[in-house]
Design a protein around this motif. Structure first.
Motif, mmCIF file in Angstrom:
data_model
loop_
_atom_site.group_PDB
_atom_site.id
_atom_site.type_symbol
_atom_site.label_atom_id
_atom_site.label_comp_id
_atom_site.label_asym_id
_atom_site.label_seq_id
_atom_site.Cartn_x
_atom_site.Cartn_y
_atom_site.Cartn_z
ATOM 1 N N ASN A 109 0.801 -1.228 0.000
ATOM 2 C CA ASN A 109 0.000 0.000 0.000
ATOM 3 C C ASN A 109 0.834 1.280 0.000
ATOM 4 O O ASN A 109 0.276 2.365 0.087
ATOM 5 N N GLN A 110 2.147 1.176 -0.083
ATOM 6 C CA GLN A 110 2.960 2.393 -0.102
ATOM 7 C C GLN A 110 3.945 2.357 -1.267
ATOM 8 O O GLN A 110 4.377 1.293 -1.688
ATOM 9 N N PRO A 111 4.278 3.556 -1.783
ATOM 10 C CA PRO A 111 5.234 3.599 -2.893
ATOM 11 C C PRO A 111 6.648 3.297 -2.393
ATOM 12 O O PRO A 111 6.923 3.367 -1.190
ATOM 13 N N GLY A 112 7.536 2.987 -3.325
ATOM 14 C CA GLY A 112 8.937 2.806 -2.964
ATOM 15 C C GLY A 112 9.508 4.108 -2.419
ATOM 16 O O GLY A 112 9.003 5.194 -2.712
ATOM 17 N N ILE A 113 10.517 4.006 -1.614
ATOM 18 C CA ILE A 113 11.117 5.186 -0.999
ATOM 19 C C ILE A 113 12.328 5.605 -1.815
ATOM 20 O O ILE A 113 13.279 4.848 -1.975
ATOM 21 N N ASP A 114 12.269 6.829 -2.332
ATOM 22 C CA ASP A 114 13.386 7.394 -3.079
ATOM 23 C C ASP A 114 14.207 8.202 -2.080
ATOM 24 O O ASP A 114 13.753 9.234 -1.585
ATOM 25 N N GLU A 115 15.401 7.709 -1.739
ATOM 26 C CA GLU A 115 16.220 8.353 -0.711
ATOM 27 C C GLU A 115 17.647 8.577 -1.217
ATOM 28 O O GLU A 115 18.570 7.846 -0.873
#
Length: 180
Positions: A109-115
């Protein structure tokens, strides 16, 4: 004869009285040719590049929510230490295993984290590496928070693996998304 002993006793004292700074350590005297000494510096740069490549590969897998790729960079000893502000102005410390973190960030339910990280400072000594870097977390093109990451890596079986990632958290003042 007495003056030699006096000089031998005074030299360490004189050296201790000199102003102390933290310059880069100078290489130990060596009878090796200059080209061989330069090779040692290249090896250090290669190690630093390998450490940063490991971190970048993990961050790419984080953005893609690629569990298998993230697992290549962690093991059962990996910990994430997240320093978070509390509503009352205090500090909360959250410690997770690598597996717990990967499970949390790969929820459907959450997008990938761009870090992305920038301005990394890398130190390598033998099989231990540390990296201190600024980071931003972005969801789509919106910066959600930023801070500093501190990575500890260990070289095991000839490969760098993440041993610990600690980070700070700042919700405001992060600026626009950094260029790719």
């Amino acid at each position: 004869m007495r003056s030699r002993y006096l000089v031998a006793l005074l030299l360490p004292l004189l050296a201790a009285c000199q102003p102390q700074t933290s310059p880069a350590p100078s290489p130990a005297p060596s009878s090796a040719p200059a080209a061989e000494q330069a090779g040692a510096r290249e090896t250090t740069q290669q190690e630093q590049a390998a450490v940063l490549a490991t971190i970048q590969s993990f961050m790419n897998a984080l953005r893609a929510k690629d569990v298998a790729a993230m697992n290549q960079h962690v093991d059962s000893l990996t910990r994430l230490t997240l320093i978070r502000p509390t509503r009352d102005g205090g500090t909360r410390v959250v410690v997770m295993t690598g597996a717990q973190f990967i499970t949390a960030v790969t929820q459907p339910n959450q997008p990938g984290i761009d870090e992305p990280i920038r301005n990394p400072v890398v130190h390598v000594s033998g099989d231990l590496a540390t990296v201190w870097a600024e980071y931003q977390v972005r969801r789509d093109t919106t910066v959600t928070h930023c801070g500093f990451d501190a990575f500890h890596l260990v070289r095991s079986g000839g490969r760098w693996k993440l041993l610990n990632i600690s980070d700070t958290y700042q919700a405001a003042g992060c600026g626009p998304a950094w260029p790719n």
